[in-house]
Design a protein around this motif. Sequence first.
Motif, PDB file in Angstrom:
ATOM      1  N   ASN A 149       0.827  -1.211   0.000  1.00  0.00           N
ATOM      2  CA  ASN A 149       0.000   0.000   0.000  1.00  0.00           C
ATOM      3  C   ASN A 149       0.860   1.258   0.000  1.00  0.00           C
ATOM      4  OD1 ASN A 149      -2.498  -1.225  -0.128  1.00  0.00           O
ATOM      5  ND2 ASN A 149      -2.732  -1.334   2.093  1.00  0.00           N
ATOM      6  N   LEU A 150       1.946   1.229   0.758  1.00  0.00           N
ATOM      7  CA  LEU A 150       2.861   2.375   0.790  1.00  0.00           C
ATOM      8  C   LEU A 150       3.489   2.579  -0.589  1.00  0.00           C
ATOM      9  CD1 LEU A 150       4.440   4.612   2.182  1.00  0.00           C
ATOM     10  CD2 LEU A 150       6.058   2.861   2.988  1.00  0.00           C
ATOM     11  N   ILE A 151       3.928   1.514  -1.210  1.00  0.00           N
ATOM     12  CA  ILE A 151       4.509   1.611  -2.558  1.00  0.00           C
ATOM     13  C   ILE A 151       3.481   2.173  -3.532  1.00  0.00           C
ATOM     14  CG2 ILE A 151       5.363   0.248  -4.514  1.00  0.00           C
ATOM     15  CD1 ILE A 151       6.655  -1.616  -2.350  1.00  0.00           C
ATOM     16  N   ARG A 152       2.258   1.693  -3.438  1.00  0.00           N
ATOM     17  CA  ARG A 152       1.182   2.182  -4.301  1.00  0.00           C
ATOM     18  C   ARG A 152       0.953   3.686  -4.062  1.00  0.00           C
ATOM     19  NH1 ARG A 152      -1.646  -2.028  -4.832  1.00  0.00           N
ATOM     20  NH2 ARG A 152      -2.184  -2.204  -2.651  1.00  0.00           N
ATOM     21  N   ALA A 153       0.993   4.100  -2.807  1.00  0.00           N
ATOM     22  CA  ALA A 153       0.797   5.520  -2.488  1.00  0.00           C
ATOM     23  C   ALA A 153       1.935   6.374  -3.057  1.00  0.00           C
ATOM     24  CB  ALA A 153       0.699   5.706  -0.973  1.00  0.00           C
ATOM     25  N   ILE A 154       3.151   5.874  -2.958  1.00  0.00           N
ATOM     26  CA  ILE A 154       4.288   6.607  -3.516  1.00  0.00           C
ATOM     27  C   ILE A 154       4.156   6.698  -5.034  1.00  0.00           C
ATOM     28  CG2 ILE A 154       6.788   6.508  -3.927  1.00  0.00           C
ATOM     29  CD1 ILE A 154       7.018   5.325  -1.039  1.00  0.00           C
ATOM     30  N   ARG A 155       3.803   5.579  -5.662  1.00  0.00           N
ATOM     31  CA  ARG A 155       3.721   5.543  -7.123  1.00  0.00           C
ATOM     32  C   ARG A 155       2.563   6.365  -7.671  1.00  0.00           C
ATOM     33  NH1 ARG A 155       5.777  -0.037  -9.572  1.00  0.00           N
ATOM     34  NH2 ARG A 155       5.574   1.281 -11.384  1.00  0.00           N
ATOM     35  N   THR A 156       1.607   6.710  -6.855  1.00  0.00           N
ATOM     36  CA  THR A 156       0.508   7.563  -7.310  1.00  0.00           C
ATOM     37  C   THR A 156       0.676   9.004  -6.834  1.00  0.00           C
ATOM     38  OG1 THR A 156      -0.872   6.943  -5.404  1.00  0.00           O
ATOM     39  CG2 THR A 156      -1.146   5.653  -7.436  1.00  0.00           C
ATOM     40  N   SER A 157       1.787   9.292  -6.167  1.00  0.00           N
ATOM     41  CA  SER A 157       2.020  10.654  -5.674  1.00  0.00           C
ATOM     42  C   SER A 157       2.390  11.589  -6.822  1.00  0.00           C
ATOM     43  CB  SER A 157       3.136  10.662  -4.625  1.00  0.00           C
ATOM     44  OG  SER A 157       4.396  10.408  -5.237  1.00  0.00           O
ATOM     45  N   ASN A 158       2.141  12.862  -6.612  1.00  0.00           N
ATOM     46  CA  ASN A 158       2.519  13.874  -7.606  1.00  0.00           C
ATOM     47  C   ASN A 158       4.027  13.874  -7.828  1.00  0.00           C
ATOM     48  OD1 ASN A 158      -0.125  14.698  -7.963  1.00  0.00           O
ATOM     49  ND2 ASN A 158       0.018  16.299  -6.411  1.00  0.00           N
ATOM     50  N   GLU A 159       4.791  13.735  -6.747  1.00  0.00           N
ATOM     51  CA  GLU A 159       6.253  13.765  -6.837  1.00  0.00           C
ATOM     52  C   GLU A 159       6.771  12.645  -7.748  1.00  0.00           C
ATOM     53  OE1 GLU A 159       5.136  15.583  -2.882  1.00  0.00           O
ATOM     54  OE2 GLU A 159       4.521  13.816  -4.015  1.00  0.00           O
ATOM     55  N   TYR A 160       6.273  11.449  -7.535  1.00  0.00           N
ATOM     56  CA  TYR A 160       6.705  10.286  -8.306  1.00  0.00           C
ATOM     57  C   TYR A 160       6.332  10.442  -9.784  1.00  0.00           C
ATOM     58  CZ  TYR A 160       7.059   5.401  -9.829  1.00  0.00           C
ATOM     59  OH  TYR A 160       7.383   4.257 -10.510  1.00  0.00           O
ATOM     60  N   ASN A 161       5.099  10.829 -10.031  1.00  0.00           N
ATOM     61  CA  ASN A 161       4.630  10.948 -11.409  1.00  0.00           C
ATOM     62  C   ASN A 161       5.299  12.088 -12.163  1.00  0.00           C
ATOM     63  OD1 ASN A 161       2.630   8.776 -11.909  1.00  0.00           O
ATOM     64  ND2 ASN A 161       1.836   9.596  -9.995  1.00  0.00           N
ATOM     65  N   HIS A 162       5.551  13.197 -11.482  1.00  0.00           N
ATOM     66  CA  HIS A 162       6.258  14.306 -12.121  1.00  0.00           C
ATOM     67  C   HIS A 162       7.679  13.880 -12.476  1.00  0.00           C
ATOM     68  CE1 HIS A 162       8.146  18.505 -12.014  1.00  0.00           C
ATOM     69  NE2 HIS A 162       7.512  18.369 -13.153  1.00  0.00           N
ATOM     70  N   TYR A 163       8.358  13.207 -11.563  1.00  0.00           N
ATOM     71  CA  TYR A 163       9.705  12.689 -11.786  1.00  0.00           C
ATOM     72  C   TYR A 163       9.738  11.835 -13.061  1.00  0.00           C
ATOM     73  CZ  TYR A 163      13.667   9.491 -10.981  1.00  0.00           C
ATOM     74  OH  TYR A 163      14.796   8.729 -11.111  1.00  0.00           O
ATOM     75  N   PHE A 191      13.921  18.191 -13.911  1.00  0.00           N
ATOM     76  CA  PHE A 191      14.104  16.816 -13.450  1.00  0.00           C
ATOM     77  C   PHE A 191      14.868  16.767 -12.136  1.00  0.00           C
ATOM     78  CE2 PHE A 191      16.813  13.132 -12.966  1.00  0.00           C
ATOM     79  CZ  PHE A 191      15.867  12.121 -12.919  1.00  0.00           C
ATOM     80  N   LEU A 192      15.955  17.525 -12.022  1.00  0.00           N
ATOM     81  CA  LEU A 192      16.766  17.490 -10.800  1.00  0.00           C
ATOM     82  C   LEU A 192      15.961  17.952  -9.586  1.00  0.00           C
ATOM     83  CD1 LEU A 192      20.183  18.770 -12.205  1.00  0.00           C
ATOM     84  CD2 LEU A 192      19.554  16.407 -11.596  1.00  0.00           C
ATOM     85  N   ILE A 193      15.082  18.913  -9.787  1.00  0.00           N
ATOM     86  CA  ILE A 193      14.197  19.359  -8.702  1.00  0.00           C
ATOM     87  C   ILE A 193      13.196  18.257  -8.370  1.00  0.00           C
ATOM     88  CG2 ILE A 193      12.353  20.985  -8.095  1.00  0.00           C
ATOM     89  CD1 ILE A 193      13.957  23.101  -9.763  1.00  0.00           C
ATOM     90  N   ALA A 194      12.619  17.636  -9.398  1.00  0.00           N
ATOM     91  CA  ALA A 194      11.657  16.546  -9.173  1.00  0.00           C
ATOM     92  C   ALA A 194      12.326  15.379  -8.461  1.00  0.00           C
ATOM     93  CB  ALA A 194      11.066  16.094 -10.501  1.00  0.00           C
ATOM     94  N   GLU A 195      13.550  15.074  -8.858  1.00  0.00           N
ATOM     95  CA  GLU A 195      14.296  13.989  -8.214  1.00  0.00           C
ATOM     96  C   GLU A 195      14.548  14.310  -6.745  1.00  0.00           C
ATOM     97  OE1 GLU A 195      18.031  11.303  -9.470  1.00  0.00           O
ATOM     98  OE2 GLU A 195      18.471  13.451  -9.363  1.00  0.00           O
ATOM     99  N   GLN A 196      14.921  15.542  -6.478  1.00  0.00           N
ATOM    100  CA  GLN A 196      15.173  15.971  -5.101  1.00  0.00           C
ATOM    101  C   GLN A 196      13.898  15.858  -4.255  1.00  0.00           C
ATOM    102  OE1 GLN A 196      16.189  20.163  -4.615  1.00  0.00           O
ATOM    103  NE2 GLN A 196      17.737  19.572  -3.106  1.00  0.00           N
ATOM    104  N   ARG A 197      12.773  16.225  -4.803  1.00  0.00           N
ATOM    105  CA  ARG A 197      11.505  16.142  -4.069  1.00  0.00           C
ATOM    106  C   ARG A 197      11.107  14.688  -3.794  1.00  0.00           C
ATOM    107  NH1 ARG A 197       8.501  21.050  -7.264  1.00  0.00           N
ATOM    108  NH2 ARG A 197       9.480  22.702  -6.042  1.00  0.00           N
ATOM    109  N   LEU A 198      11.297  13.831  -4.777  1.00  0.00           N
ATOM    110  CA  LEU A 198      10.986  12.416  -4.584  1.00  0.00           C
ATOM    111  C   LEU A 198      11.931  11.798  -3.548  1.00  0.00           C
ATOM    112  CD1 LEU A 198       9.346   9.912  -5.331  1.00  0.00           C
ATOM    113  CD2 LEU A 198      10.926   9.560  -7.253  1.00  0.00           C
ATOM    114  N   ASN A 199      13.206  12.136  -3.624  1.00  0.00           N
ATOM    115  CA  ASN A 199      14.162  11.634  -2.636  1.00  0.00           C
ATOM    116  C   ASN A 199      13.829  12.120  -1.229  1.00  0.00           C
ATOM    117  OD1 ASN A 199      15.701  10.160  -4.450  1.00  0.00           O
ATOM    118  ND2 ASN A 199      17.104  11.847  -4.847  1.00  0.00           N
ATOM    119  N   LYS A 200      13.410  13.370  -1.121  1.00  0.00           N
ATOM    120  CA  LYS A 200      13.035  13.913   0.186  1.00  0.00           C
ATOM    121  C   LYS A 200      11.845  13.145   0.759  1.00  0.00           C
ATOM    122  CE  LYS A 200      11.570  18.103   2.549  1.00  0.00           C
ATOM    123  NZ  LYS A 200      11.172  19.515   2.410  1.00  0.00           N
ATOM    124  N   MET A 201      10.873  12.856  -0.096  1.00  0.00           N
ATOM    125  CA  MET A 201       9.697  12.127   0.352  1.00  0.00           C
ATOM    126  C   MET A 201      10.084  10.730   0.851  1.00  0.00           C
ATOM    127  SD  MET A 201       6.167  11.151  -1.679  1.00  0.00           S
ATOM    128  CE  MET A 201       7.014  10.175  -2.895  1.00  0.00           C
TER     129      MET A 201
END
Length: 111
Positions: A10-24, A82-92
């Motif tokens: 469920n956590l993986i599913r939540a991450i994969r549907t997050s704005n951060e993940y999809n923008h990345y 992309f680098l900003i999106a990557e940073q946001r996903l890594n932070k999450m």
Amino acid sequence: MNNVEYNTKNLIRAIRTSNEYNHYHRVLDKIKQNEELYTGMNEYRKRCFLLQMANEDTLFDDVAKLREEFKDIINDNLVAEFLIAEQRLNKMTRQVNTSILDGVNLDVDFL
């Protein structure tokens, strides 16, 4: 363990549907269409990562030199996005890891 596995999925599913993940992934897919840009960006990311892992006293100077060397790549609007999106996903994901470690009281003081 079934409950943990279920909630992990469920956590993986939540991450994969997050704005951060999809923008990345949206931006990454655009960059991959330009092989030269993708290769250059990955070389920059790799060398930046290795510098950070080296933990040298000259880190800031070394990163500044690296940024100068790759200025054409990292100043590309798509790469910058992309680098900003990557940073946001890594932070999450870091926050998730920290919450888990804090929540289960795992002793990681040796780190």
